[in-house]
Design a protein around this motif. Sequence first.
Motif, PDB file in Angstrom:
ATOM      1  N   ALA A   9      85.077  93.209 -42.463  1.00 51.36           N
ATOM      2  CA  ALA A   9      85.090  93.370 -41.027  1.00 51.36           C
ATOM      3  C   ALA A   9      86.644  94.002 -40.473  1.00 51.36           C
ATOM      4  CB  ALA A   9      85.033  91.843 -40.383  1.00 51.36           C
ATOM      5  N   GLU A  10      87.512  93.597 -41.170  1.00 47.67           N
ATOM      6  CA  GLU A  10      88.866  94.186 -40.833  1.00 47.67           C
ATOM      7  C   GLU A  10      89.053  95.776 -40.951  1.00 47.67           C
ATOM      8  OE1 GLU A  10      88.937  90.129 -41.305  1.00 47.67           O
ATOM      9  OE2 GLU A  10      88.438  91.667 -42.928  1.00 47.67           O
ATOM     10  N   LEU A  11      88.480  96.201 -42.240  1.00 45.20           N
ATOM     11  CA  LEU A  11      88.234  97.524 -42.425  1.00 45.20           C
ATOM     12  C   LEU A  11      87.600  98.427 -41.394  1.00 45.20           C
ATOM     13  CD1 LEU A  11      88.755 100.193 -44.129  1.00 45.20           C
ATOM     14  CD2 LEU A  11      87.002  99.419 -45.631  1.00 45.20           C
ATOM     15  N   LEU A  12      86.204  97.795 -41.320  1.00 46.82           N
ATOM     16  CA  LEU A  12      85.310  98.455 -40.132  1.00 46.82           C
ATOM     17  C   LEU A  12      85.974  98.418 -38.628  1.00 46.82           C
ATOM     18  CD1 LEU A  12      81.795  96.695 -41.315  1.00 46.82           C
ATOM     19  CD2 LEU A  12      82.567  99.062 -41.672  1.00 46.82           C
ATOM     20  N   ALA A  13      86.695  97.602 -38.434  1.00 47.66           N
ATOM     21  CA  ALA A  13      87.189  97.443 -37.223  1.00 47.66           C
ATOM     22  C   ALA A  13      88.401  98.711 -37.123  1.00 47.66           C
ATOM     23  CB  ALA A  13      87.821  96.167 -36.861  1.00 47.66           C
ATOM     24  N   GLU A  14      89.237  98.788 -38.036  1.00 43.93           N
ATOM     25  CA  GLU A  14      90.168  99.696 -38.224  1.00 43.93           C
ATOM     26  C   GLU A  14      89.555 101.270 -38.234  1.00 43.93           C
ATOM     27  OE1 GLU A  14      93.180 102.425 -38.681  1.00 43.93           O
ATOM     28  OE2 GLU A  14      93.190 100.226 -37.692  1.00 43.93           O
ATOM     29  N   LEU A  15      88.403 101.435 -38.853  1.00 41.58           N
ATOM     30  CA  LEU A  15      87.519 102.608 -38.944  1.00 41.58           C
ATOM     31  C   LEU A  15      87.075 102.905 -37.363  1.00 41.58           C
ATOM     32  CD1 LEU A  15      86.053 102.466 -42.378  1.00 41.58           C
ATOM     33  CD2 LEU A  15      88.210 103.944 -41.680  1.00 41.58           C
ATOM     34  N   ARG A  16      86.524 101.958 -36.534  1.00 39.28           N
ATOM     35  CA  ARG A  16      86.076 102.212 -35.588  1.00 39.28           C
ATOM     36  C   ARG A  16      87.055 102.406 -34.475  1.00 39.28           C
ATOM     37  NH1 ARG A  16      81.299 104.270 -34.699  1.00 39.28           N
ATOM     38  NH2 ARG A  16      81.101 103.098 -32.676  1.00 39.28           N
ATOM     39  N   ARG A  17      87.995 102.262 -34.750  1.00 39.34           N
ATOM     40  CA  ARG A  17      89.409 102.283 -33.569  1.00 39.34           C
ATOM     41  C   ARG A  17      89.245 103.745 -33.110  1.00 39.34           C
ATOM     42  NH1 ARG A  17      94.200 104.542 -34.193  1.00 39.34           N
ATOM     43  NH2 ARG A  17      94.133 104.328 -36.464  1.00 39.34           N
ATOM     44  N   PRO A  18      89.166 103.856 -31.636  1.00 35.81           N
ATOM     45  CA  PRO A  18      89.205 105.057 -30.887  1.00 35.81           C
ATOM     46  C   PRO A  18      90.299 106.067 -31.486  1.00 35.81           C
ATOM     47  CG  PRO A  18      88.640 103.416 -29.469  1.00 35.81           C
ATOM     48  CD  PRO A  18      89.352 102.526 -30.690  1.00 35.81           C
ATOM     49  N   ARG A  19      90.034 107.151 -31.960  1.00 30.01           N
ATOM     50  CA  ARG A  19      91.045 108.425 -32.251  1.00 30.01           C
ATOM     51  C   ARG A  19      91.008 109.499 -31.033  1.00 30.01           C
ATOM     52  NH1 ARG A  19      89.920 105.206 -36.525  1.00 30.01           N
ATOM     53  NH2 ARG A  19      91.628 104.890 -37.966  1.00 30.01           N
ATOM     54  N   GLY A 114      83.474 113.044 -33.621  1.00 27.40           N
ATOM     55  CA  GLY A 114      83.248 111.879 -32.776  1.00 27.40           C
ATOM     56  C   GLY A 114      84.590 111.419 -32.333  1.00 27.40           C
ATOM     57  N   THR A 115      84.820 110.363 -31.667  1.00 28.44           N
ATOM     58  CA  THR A 115      86.166 109.718 -31.294  1.00 28.44           C
ATOM     59  C   THR A 115      86.307 108.402 -32.167  1.00 28.44           C
ATOM     60  OG1 THR A 115      85.300 108.570 -29.558  1.00 28.44           O
ATOM     61  CG2 THR A 115      86.324 110.611 -29.063  1.00 28.44           C
ATOM     62  N   THR A 116      85.404 108.209 -32.961  1.00 26.61           N
ATOM     63  CA  THR A 116      85.691 107.088 -34.062  1.00 26.61           C
ATOM     64  C   THR A 116      85.133 107.805 -35.383  1.00 26.61           C
ATOM     65  OG1 THR A 116      83.645 105.795 -33.776  1.00 26.61           O
ATOM     66  CG2 THR A 116      85.391 105.302 -32.363  1.00 26.61           C
ATOM     67  N   TYR A 117      85.345 106.991 -36.488  1.00 27.53           N
ATOM     68  CA  TYR A 117      84.722 107.273 -37.681  1.00 27.53           C
ATOM     69  C   TYR A 117      83.425 106.592 -37.667  1.00 27.53           C
ATOM     70  CZ  TYR A 117      89.587 108.915 -39.381  1.00 27.53           C
ATOM     71  OH  TYR A 117      90.685 109.456 -39.511  1.00 27.53           O
ATOM     72  N   ASP A 340      75.410 103.874 -34.991  1.00 28.30           N
ATOM     73  CA  ASP A 340      76.617 103.472 -35.703  1.00 28.30           C
ATOM     74  C   ASP A 340      77.132 102.335 -34.787  1.00 28.30           C
ATOM     75  OD1 ASP A 340      78.360 103.838 -37.840  1.00 28.30           O
ATOM     76  OD2 ASP A 340      79.859 104.599 -36.492  1.00 28.30           O
ATOM     77  N   SER A 341      77.261 102.688 -33.535  1.00 30.60           N
ATOM     78  CA  SER A 341      78.103 101.572 -32.530  1.00 30.60           C
ATOM     79  C   SER A 341      77.159 100.349 -32.423  1.00 30.60           C
ATOM     80  CB  SER A 341      78.079 101.980 -31.096  1.00 30.60           C
ATOM     81  OG  SER A 341      79.164 103.147 -31.155  1.00 30.60           O
ATOM     82  N   LEU A 342      75.932 100.449 -32.532  1.00 24.46           N
ATOM     83  CA  LEU A 342      74.969  99.390 -32.606  1.00 24.46           C
ATOM     84  C   LEU A 342      75.252  98.396 -33.756  1.00 24.46           C
ATOM     85  CD1 LEU A 342      72.632  98.125 -30.867  1.00 24.46           C
ATOM     86  CD2 LEU A 342      70.783  99.413 -31.950  1.00 24.46           C
ATOM     87  N   VAL A 343      75.247  99.203 -34.722  1.00 24.57           N
ATOM     88  CA  VAL A 343      75.277  98.356 -36.042  1.00 24.57           C
ATOM     89  C   VAL A 343      76.624  97.729 -36.128  1.00 24.57           C
ATOM     90  CG1 VAL A 343      75.969  98.558 -38.523  1.00 24.57           C
ATOM     91  CG2 VAL A 343      73.855  99.895 -37.668  1.00 24.57           C
ATOM     92  N   GLU A 344      77.682  98.023 -35.603  1.00 27.29           N
ATOM     93  CA  GLU A 344      78.884  97.515 -35.405  1.00 27.29           C
ATOM     94  C   GLU A 344      78.954  96.373 -34.503  1.00 27.29           C
ATOM     95  OE1 GLU A 344      82.008  97.947 -37.131  1.00 27.29           O
ATOM     96  OE2 GLU A 344      80.876  99.384 -38.387  1.00 27.29           O
ATOM     97  N   ALA A 345      78.078  96.573 -33.281  1.00 25.41           N
ATOM     98  CA  ALA A 345      78.336  95.422 -32.261  1.00 25.41           C
ATOM     99  C   ALA A 345      77.289  94.340 -32.995  1.00 25.41           C
ATOM    100  CB  ALA A 345      77.414  95.825 -31.104  1.00 25.41           C
ATOM    101  N   VAL A 346      76.313  94.355 -33.446  1.00 23.82           N
ATOM    102  CA  VAL A 346      75.544  93.420 -34.369  1.00 23.82           C
ATOM    103  C   VAL A 346      76.523  92.801 -35.209  1.00 23.82           C
ATOM    104  CG1 VAL A 346      73.644  92.653 -35.812  1.00 23.82           C
ATOM    105  CG2 VAL A 346      73.375  94.182 -33.895  1.00 23.82           C
ATOM    106  N   LEU A 347      77.243  93.558 -36.214  1.00 22.36           N
ATOM    107  CA  LEU A 347      78.132  92.914 -37.406  1.00 22.36           C
ATOM    108  C   LEU A 347      79.285  92.152 -36.602  1.00 22.36           C
ATOM    109  CD1 LEU A 347      78.193  95.564 -39.851  1.00 22.36           C
ATOM    110  CD2 LEU A 347      76.835  93.804 -39.978  1.00 22.36           C
ATOM    111  N   ASP A 348      79.861  92.631 -35.529  1.00 22.93           N
ATOM    112  CA  ASP A 348      80.942  91.910 -34.888  1.00 22.93           C
ATOM    113  C   ASP A 348      80.427  90.472 -34.264  1.00 22.93           C
ATOM    114  OD1 ASP A 348      82.594  93.745 -35.321  1.00 22.93           O
ATOM    115  OD2 ASP A 348      82.361  94.642 -33.273  1.00 22.93           O
ATOM    116  N   ALA A 349      79.150  90.170 -33.938  1.00 17.76           N
ATOM    117  CA  ALA A 349      78.567  89.072 -33.735  1.00 17.76           C
ATOM    118  C   ALA A 349      77.881  88.188 -34.693  1.00 17.76           C
ATOM    119  CB  ALA A 349      77.658  89.192 -32.584  1.00 17.76           C
ATOM    120  N   ASP A 350      78.527  88.614 -35.945  1.00 19.36           N
ATOM    121  CA  ASP A 350      77.985  87.974 -37.135  1.00 19.36           C
ATOM    122  C   ASP A 350      76.492  88.089 -37.394  1.00 19.36           C
ATOM    123  OD1 ASP A 350      80.441  87.036 -37.913  1.00 19.36           O
ATOM    124  OD2 ASP A 350      80.230  85.232 -36.401  1.00 19.36           O
TER     125      ASP A 350
END
Length: 373
Positions: A9-19, A114-117, A340-350
């Motif tokens: 979860a930590e790695l995914l959050a770092e990779l999704r950080r806006p750049r 994009g603006t995230t990975y 990609d954003s949808l997948v991340e949102a689902v994972l963030d909510a377990d």
Amino acid sequence: MPQAVRPTAELLAELRRPRPYPAVSVTLPTHRRRPENQQDHIRLRNLLEEAGRRLADDPDVPRERRLAVAEHLRLAGEELDPERFLDGLVLYASEDEHRMYRVGAEVSERVVFGTTYLTRNLVAAEARSRPYWVLVLSEDDVRLWHGRGTQVEPVEGDGFPVANPGEERDGPVTREGGGLGVSQDMRSMFTEADDKLAAALDGRAQPVVLVGLRPQTSLFRSVTRHTDHIAAELDKGGLRTVTPAELAVELAPVREELAEARSTAALAALDAARSGRRYAAGVQDAWLPAHEGRVAHLVVEDGLRITARPEAVEGAERAALSVLDGGTPSVDGVEDDIVDSLVEAVLDADGVVDFVPDGTLAEAGGLAAALRF
């Protein structure tokens, strides 16, 4: 050198950080061995050249940033060694860095700005690499292996391998399946192996594969307390002293069977949600529930890619979507792949995310969700 990665979860959050635009994601299916992996380097070079051309032609990228990103793409290409490839490669580059990850499952071939990975490939690879156990049965012993994707490793310790308790058969030998003798010694050995398997599983719902001749797998099924875990069988003997690479090849049809079983279970979960009126079909219907933490299980077709722009509704940012044919991520908030954003949102909510073959969810637009409420 690219790392072999488990997407925490930590790695995914770092990779999704806006750049700053562009954050470049390059994904490529690769091969572990010659001669195929020698072609992987050529295909990767072609993808990096494509990324370079897009970078040079993009009017929204300042010159200094364009040069910095191009340099990181060049460095990434120079650092890669095809002799160390696994089944997939994910490469990221921005003006400040480049990262490379090896994954033990095939990924699609893509270049995304994009603006995230782009992280869904890591998530999909992890989903396809869920752990499983392999019990190799023989007259002499029972050996336990642990698998993840195409990788299998022998388990040494925790009572394995379990040896036959005696050379002399102390019970009447019955002849089953090609003359194989099944005795009380073998029954005792399988019972002991089943007891030790419980410690390995440790209460986790992980599948178990039985490898052996039919009389052996039938006998094990008759004594096991873990019937619910047994997900597949491989009817083959002579694998007692097999190497990890050899066993991985033998298990190829079993891995396909496990993947089909996961897809079937995911679709069953969607059917149950539909019956209970907890179902959302399509990216637009699933978007808001996902960001409200209400998606328990998201199922996505492997190749689904949707360009969209999140929209504010009544002051709530990113509450709705406008699905588009194209757009410029750096200018108007368009995301090249909103999945990609949808997948991340689902994972963030377990929530749980599963990927199924293309065409499986055609009636739902390639994506569906089982909601918590």
